[in-house]
Write a protein that holds these residues in place. Structure first.
Motif, mmCIF file in Angstrom:
data_model
loop_
_atom_site.group_PDB
_atom_site.id
_atom_site.type_symbol
_atom_site.label_atom_id
_atom_site.label_comp_id
_atom_site.label_asym_id
_atom_site.label_seq_id
_atom_site.Cartn_x
_atom_site.Cartn_y
_atom_site.Cartn_z
ATOM 1 N N PHE A 1 19.216 -37.691 22.042
ATOM 2 C CA PHE A 1 20.389 -37.058 22.650
ATOM 3 C C PHE A 1 20.103 -36.683 24.093
ATOM 4 O O PHE A 1 18.946 -36.538 24.505
ATOM 5 N N GLU A 2 21.171 -36.560 24.862
ATOM 6 C CA GLU A 2 21.046 -36.174 26.256
ATOM 7 C C GLU A 2 20.746 -34.686 26.373
ATOM 8 O O GLU A 2 21.247 -33.875 25.593
ATOM 9 N N VAL A 3 19.930 -34.340 27.378
ATOM 10 C CA VAL A 3 19.665 -32.933 27.702
ATOM 11 C C VAL A 3 19.722 -32.777 29.217
ATOM 12 O O VAL A 3 19.583 -33.759 29.963
ATOM 13 N N ASP A 4 19.927 -31.549 29.663
ATOM 14 C CA ASP A 4 19.936 -31.296 31.089
ATOM 15 C C ASP A 4 18.582 -31.651 31.697
ATOM 16 O O ASP A 4 17.537 -31.414 31.113
ATOM 17 N N ASP B 1 13.332 -37.485 31.303
ATOM 18 C CA ASP B 1 14.373 -38.264 31.976
ATOM 19 C C ASP B 1 15.766 -37.991 31.420
ATOM 20 O O ASP B 1 16.577 -38.912 31.240
ATOM 21 N N GLY B 2 16.056 -36.731 31.131
ATOM 22 C CA GLY B 2 17.397 -36.361 30.679
ATOM 23 C C GLY B 2 17.696 -36.705 29.234
ATOM 24 O O GLY B 2 18.864 -36.721 28.828
ATOM 25 N N ASN B 3 16.655 -36.987 28.453
ATOM 26 C CA ASN B 3 16.834 -37.300 27.038
ATOM 27 C C ASN B 3 15.835 -36.525 26.193
ATOM 28 O O ASN B 3 14.799 -36.075 26.685
ATOM 29 N N ALA B 4 16.145 -36.381 24.924
ATOM 30 C CA ALA B 4 15.222 -35.776 23.964
ATOM 31 C C ALA B 4 15.307 -36.566 22.668
ATOM 32 O O ALA B 4 16.319 -37.219 22.375
ATOM 33 N N ALA B 5 14.231 -36.522 21.888
ATOM 34 C CA ALA B 5 14.191 -37.266 20.622
ATOM 35 C C ALA B 5 13.314 -36.533 19.628
ATOM 36 O O ALA B 5 12.309 -35.928 19.998
ATOM 37 N N PHE B 6 13.728 -36.556 18.376
ATOM 38 C CA PHE B 6 12.860 -36.090 17.297
ATOM 39 C C PHE B 6 13.169 -36.852 16.028
ATOM 40 O O PHE B 6 14.140 -37.617 15.953
ATOM 41 N N LEU B 7 12.301 -36.665 15.045
ATOM 42 C CA LEU B 7 12.354 -37.438 13.807
ATOM 43 C C LEU B 7 13.206 -36.734 12.764
ATOM 44 O O LEU B 7 13.046 -35.538 12.513
ATOM 45 N N LEU B 8 14.117 -37.494 12.152
ATOM 46 C CA LEU B 8 14.797 -37.054 10.937
ATOM 47 C C LEU B 8 14.131 -37.792 9.783
ATOM 48 O O LEU B 8 14.163 -39.023 9.716
ATOM 49 N N ARG B 9 13.502 -37.045 8.891
ATOM 50 C CA ARG B 9 12.647 -37.661 7.884
ATOM 51 C C ARG B 9 13.443 -38.292 6.746
ATOM 52 O O ARG B 9 14.535 -37.851 6.394
ATOM 53 N N ALA B 10 12.844 -39.315 6.162
ATOM 54 C CA ALA B 10 13.455 -40.031 5.045
ATOM 55 C C ALA B 10 13.707 -39.099 3.867
ATOM 56 O O ALA B 10 12.959 -38.147 3.642
ATOM 57 N N LYS B 11 14.762 -39.405 3.134
ATOM 58 C CA LYS B 11 15.143 -38.670 1.930
ATOM 59 C C LYS B 11 15.384 -37.193 2.235
ATOM 60 O O LYS B 11 15.020 -36.307 1.458
ATOM 61 N N GLU B 12 16.002 -36.959 3.384
ATOM 62 C CA GLU B 12 16.277 -35.598 3.798
ATOM 63 C C GLU B 12 17.687 -35.526 4.373
ATOM 64 O O GLU B 12 18.119 -36.416 5.109
ATOM 65 N N LYS B 13 18.390 -34.454 4.036
ATOM 66 C CA LYS B 13 19.692 -34.198 4.636
ATOM 67 C C LYS B 13 19.503 -33.148 5.710
ATOM 68 O O LYS B 13 19.127 -32.015 5.418
ATOM 69 N N SER B 14 19.733 -33.532 6.962
ATOM 70 C CA SER B 14 19.458 -32.662 8.093
ATOM 71 C C SER B 14 20.741 -32.075 8.654
ATOM 72 O O SER B 14 21.737 -32.780 8.850
ATOM 73 N N ARG B 15 20.681 -30.781 8.930
ATOM 74 C CA ARG B 15 21.758 -30.084 9.621
ATOM 75 C C ARG B 15 21.238 -29.766 11.023
ATOM 76 O O ARG B 15 20.332 -28.940 11.193
ATOM 77 N N ILE B 16 21.790 -30.448 12.023
ATOM 78 C CA ILE B 16 21.307 -30.333 13.400
ATOM 79 C C ILE B 16 22.227 -29.373 14.155
ATOM 80 O O ILE B 16 23.424 -29.629 14.311
ATOM 81 N N GLU B 17 21.664 -28.266 14.610
ATOM 82 C CA GLU B 17 22.429 -27.280 15.371
ATOM 83 C C GLU B 17 22.281 -27.601 16.848
ATOM 84 O O GLU B 17 21.197 -27.494 17.423
ATOM 85 N N ASP C 1 23.158 -27.272 20.917
ATOM 86 C CA ASP C 1 23.640 -26.440 22.013
ATOM 87 C C ASP C 1 24.493 -27.330 22.913
ATOM 88 O O ASP C 1 23.987 -27.995 23.816
ATOM 89 N N THR C 2 25.794 -27.360 22.661
ATOM 90 C CA THR C 2 26.672 -28.316 23.333
ATOM 91 C C THR C 2 26.823 -28.037 24.822
ATOM 92 O O THR C 2 27.297 -28.907 25.573
ATOM 93 N N ALA C 3 26.428 -26.841 25.286
ATOM 94 C CA ALA C 3 26.493 -26.547 26.719
ATOM 95 C C ALA C 3 25.384 -27.246 27.486
ATOM 96 O O ALA C 3 25.514 -27.495 28.699
ATOM 97 N N ASN C 4 24.289 -27.571 26.811
ATOM 98 C CA ASN C 4 23.129 -28.145 27.486
ATOM 99 C C ASN C 4 22.653 -29.460 26.881
ATOM 100 O O ASN C 4 21.774 -30.106 27.457
ATOM 101 N N GLU C 5 23.208 -29.842 25.755
ATOM 102 C CA GLU C 5 22.765 -31.039 25.047
ATOM 103 C C GLU C 5 23.961 -31.926 24.720
ATOM 104 O O GLU C 5 25.031 -31.435 24.365
ATOM 105 N N GLY C 6 23.767 -33.231 24.833
ATOM 106 C CA GLY C 6 24.850 -34.161 24.583
ATOM 107 C C GLY C 6 25.710 -34.328 25.833
ATOM 108 O O GLY C 6 25.374 -33.839 26.900
ATOM 109 N N PRO C 7 26.872 -35.021 25.695
ATOM 110 C CA PRO C 7 27.397 -35.532 24.424
ATOM 111 C C PRO C 7 26.744 -36.818 23.935
ATOM 112 O O PRO C 7 26.840 -37.152 22.772
#
Length: 238
Positions: free
Chosen positions: A234-237, A154-170, A172-178
């Motif tokens: 986040f939103e996705v196409d 339904d135009g959304n996506a989700a995943f887990l950012l685990r505890a005690k972790e620093k995540s760098r999320i790359e 694709d701004t053309a197809n994901e978000g804002p």
């Protein structure tokens, strides 16, 4: 705050970039996004959770058949099952197990059947429809937190950012978000972020109090440092 670092690549990277990871795509019994065929054809492992096979047959009949259909088989139509069996699809009937969902059955089958190092699972049709089904699918992100799973629907996506972790999320701004959000999952979380319109600065989030909703992605790289589990949504196409 976090004592581990990880790089998270969102779902669109699997559509447009070569990856060293094994990609498993699971189709669930909810409307699939329009770009499903592109991801399905790139996947090394293609699974349907019961009625997810109906969705593939109805929405994308020219796409490759699933390698395996898994579940209690109470939703798949007989004509769809017969057709995919003719094309070589194997069927795993787990109707004796009524204590787990079809998505759980698929993920467990995958973990039992394939090498689980350097893998990525994308479950299409995993968000939307019945709220209890959506919550169950989100719960699977915790239940199988040892592997990266992205839920899409339904135009959304989700995943887990685990505890005690620093995540760098790359991103694709053309197809994901804002549009995006950070939701504490399974307990409170103290969070610092960068790359969002409304960043967090060592703020505690918990259900019933502060959560980050209606936020926006401003950068192709979002960094999140957390001491508790978070849902990154986040939103996705479509």
């Amino acid at each position: 705050m976090g004592n581990r670092a990880s790089v998270v690549r969102t779902v669109s990277s699997h559509l447009f970039e070569e990856s060293h990871k094994t990609l498993c795509v699971i189709l669930l019994n909810h409307e699939l996004p329009s770009w499903t065929p592109a991801l399905w054809e790139r996947a090394q492992v293609r699974l349907c959770a019961d009625g997810g096979a109906n969705r593939l047959s109805d929405q994308f009949p020219s796409s490759p058949p699933p390698m395996t259909i898994i579940g209690d088989l109470d939703s798949i139509r007989k004509d769809v099952l017969d057709e995919y069996c003719k094309q070589g699809t194997t069927v795993v009937n787990l109707s004796h197990d009524q204590d787990s969902t079809d998505m759980q059955k698929c993920v467990r089958h995958f973990l039992d059947s394939y090498v689980t190092e350097s893998i990525h699972v994308v479950a299409l049709g995993g968000l939307g429809g019945r709220i209890d089904h959506t919550i169950s699918n989100l719960s699977n992100l915790l239940a199988f937190s040892q592997i990266p799973i992205v839920l899409v629907g339904d135009g959304n996506a989700a995943f887990l950012l685990r505890a005690k972790e620093k995540s760098r999320i790359e991103v694709d701004t053309a197809n994901e978000g804002p549009g995006c959000g950070l939701i504490p999952f399974g307990g409170p979380a103290r969070v610092t972020s960068d790359g969002l319109k409304w960043n967090l600065s060592n703020d505690e989030m918990k259900l019933g109090a502060l959560i980050s909703t209606s936020n926006e992605i401003l950068s192709p790289v979002v960094e999140v440092d957390t001491d508790g589990n978070l849902l990154w949504i986040f939103e996705v196409d479509k």
